[in-house]
Design an enzyme around this catalytic site. Structure first.
Site: not given
Ligand code: NAI
Length: 392
Positions: A48, A143, A228, A238, A278
């Site tokens: 990534g 991701a 995260y 989240y 991002t």
């Protein structure tokens, strides 16, 4: 051709090669300015590697530690015939690879599906060809919205939904600058498990197993995956939502990865990173509004960091320079410590209920958010003449 930003929802479908190059140069300059990282990696694999936290990791490995790097990513080259610019990660990688090679470092770029066995094989071959023939740092920074299981060929898609109860919350239409209400629906059991299959720890483990089997893990090798947590404010969307289930699964994979690394005298961790603009984070409901407030508060307090600052701190203060990572009680590295500082979160919490479209610019750093978003694609970068023709 002359390239302009074309934003569609939470993506920009064009990217500017010169702007992307400048972004990479800026990140390299930051890392160099911080000085050499002592005892750093010598040969790194970044999964990534083309944008966001992975690109920053590659830059820190190469220009902070002087490491050879193998980068794995999924990007689109420019299409001259159809006059379609490539993706930002494509141009970032072009710029990085040129500068790293000029600095005398070994560079191998693998553009393909990191979830596939074929790309893992290609990466292993590239590592074998590198001067050290092995890697002493493996960063897992993927991701992705989907994953094809390499064994069965079945395609899994991740969803951004809640678990247990639906949630209505404030969110931001980043196109129009309107504060809106979003209804985030509840995921089915199938959707939860598909999201875990896509973004959980299974593929990280497959990578480490493949690298181990091929004999390319160097003594003392470290592997880090990024995760995260965020504030309780975003938990329903989240941390306690489908994506959080996948992140918890990733975190729960650490002991298995650590067991493999231990055979080589190495270690494995997850690093909990800060919320940043991002390509991945802009797709999550509620999060762009939270980030806009967070940026305002953190900039005011002088503690704002971007990807390169976060990762330089991770390398310099936690992984190398004769330091051992400072871990929380769950064994995680916490470079999200400034985001989650009590005084920062208290202010974010105070602002949150007051936000409406009319006061968005006053109470948040939405301007900064928009600038950062366009910058991801190489737009709005100082010193770039956007009226000029550029090779795609
Ligand atoms: P990003 O979207 O900037 O980067 C994703 C990278 O994955 C790119 O290099 C892309 O080419 C690559 N990729 C995607 N699908 C691929 C595939 N099938 N095969 C090969 N490469 C593929 O994302 P960002 O934000 O840098 O995220 C990286 C990691 O950091 C993720 O695990 C994310 O959850 C984590 N993270 C992100 C935070 C944020 O606020 N952005 C905060 C904390 C953690």
């Amino acid at each position: 051709m002359v390239i302009e930003p074309k934003v569609k929802g939470f993506v920009c479908i064009t990217a500017h090669p010169t702007g992307c190059q400048k972004n990479v140069e800026e990140q390299i300059a930051y890392v160099k300015g911080k000085g050499a990282i002592r005892g750093g990696c010598r040969s790194a694999l970044i999964i990534g590697a083309s944008t966001g936290y992975g690109l920053a990791s590659r830059i820190c490995a190469a220009f902070g530690c002087g490491a050879d790097t193998v980068g794995v990513f999924f990007e689109r080259p420019g299409d001259v015939k159809r006059e379609r610019p490539g993706s930002a990660g494509w141009y970032n990688t072009k710029a990085f690879s040129k500068l790293a090679a000029e600095a005398g470092l070994y560079v191998a770029d693998i553009n393909g599906d990191a979830f596939s066995d074929a790309v893992k094989e290609q990466a292993i071959e590239a590592i074998k060809k590198s001067p050290m023939g092995k890697v002493d740092l493996i960063i897992y920074s993927l991701a992705s919205p989907r994953r094809t299981d390499p064994k069965t060929g079945q395609v899994y898609k991740s969803v951004l939904k809640t678990v247990g109860q639906p949630r209505t919350d404030k969110s931001l239409n980043t196109d129009t600058g309107e504060v809106v209400e979003v209804n985030v629906p509840v995921a089915t059991e199938q959707e939860i498990s598909d999201t875990v299959k896509t973004m959980g720890g299974e593929d990280w483990k497959l990578w480490i197993e493949a690298l181990d089997k091929a004999g390319v893990i160097a003594d003392g090798c470290k592997s880090i995956a990024y995760s995260y947590l965020g504030p309780t404010l975003t938990y329903p969307i989240y941390r306690d939502g489908t994506i959080g289930c996948a992140k918890k699964d990733l975190e729960a994979t650490v002991p298995q990865i650590a067991a493999i690394m231990k055979k080589h005298g190495g270690s494995a961790y997850v690093s909990m990173n800060k919320a940043l603009v991002t390509q991945a984070s802009s797709a999550i409901p509620v999060v762009p509004l939270y980030i806009s407030i967070l940026y305002k508060v953190m900039k005011q307090k002088g503690v704002h960091e971007d990807c390169i600052m976060q990762i330089q701190r991770l390398f310099a203060d936690e992984l190398y320079n004769s330091k051992e990572p400072d871990l929380d009680e769950q064994g995680r590295i916490r470079i999200d410590n400034l985001e989650l500082r009590d005084d920062v979160q208290k202010e974010v919490f105070d602002i949150w209920p007051r936000i409406e479209t009319q006061n968005l610019n006053e109470l948040t750093d939405f301007e900064g958010y928009k600038k950062e978003f366009l910058k991801l694609f190489g737009f709005g970068v100082p010193g770039v003449d956007y009226s000029k023709d550029v090779e795609i």
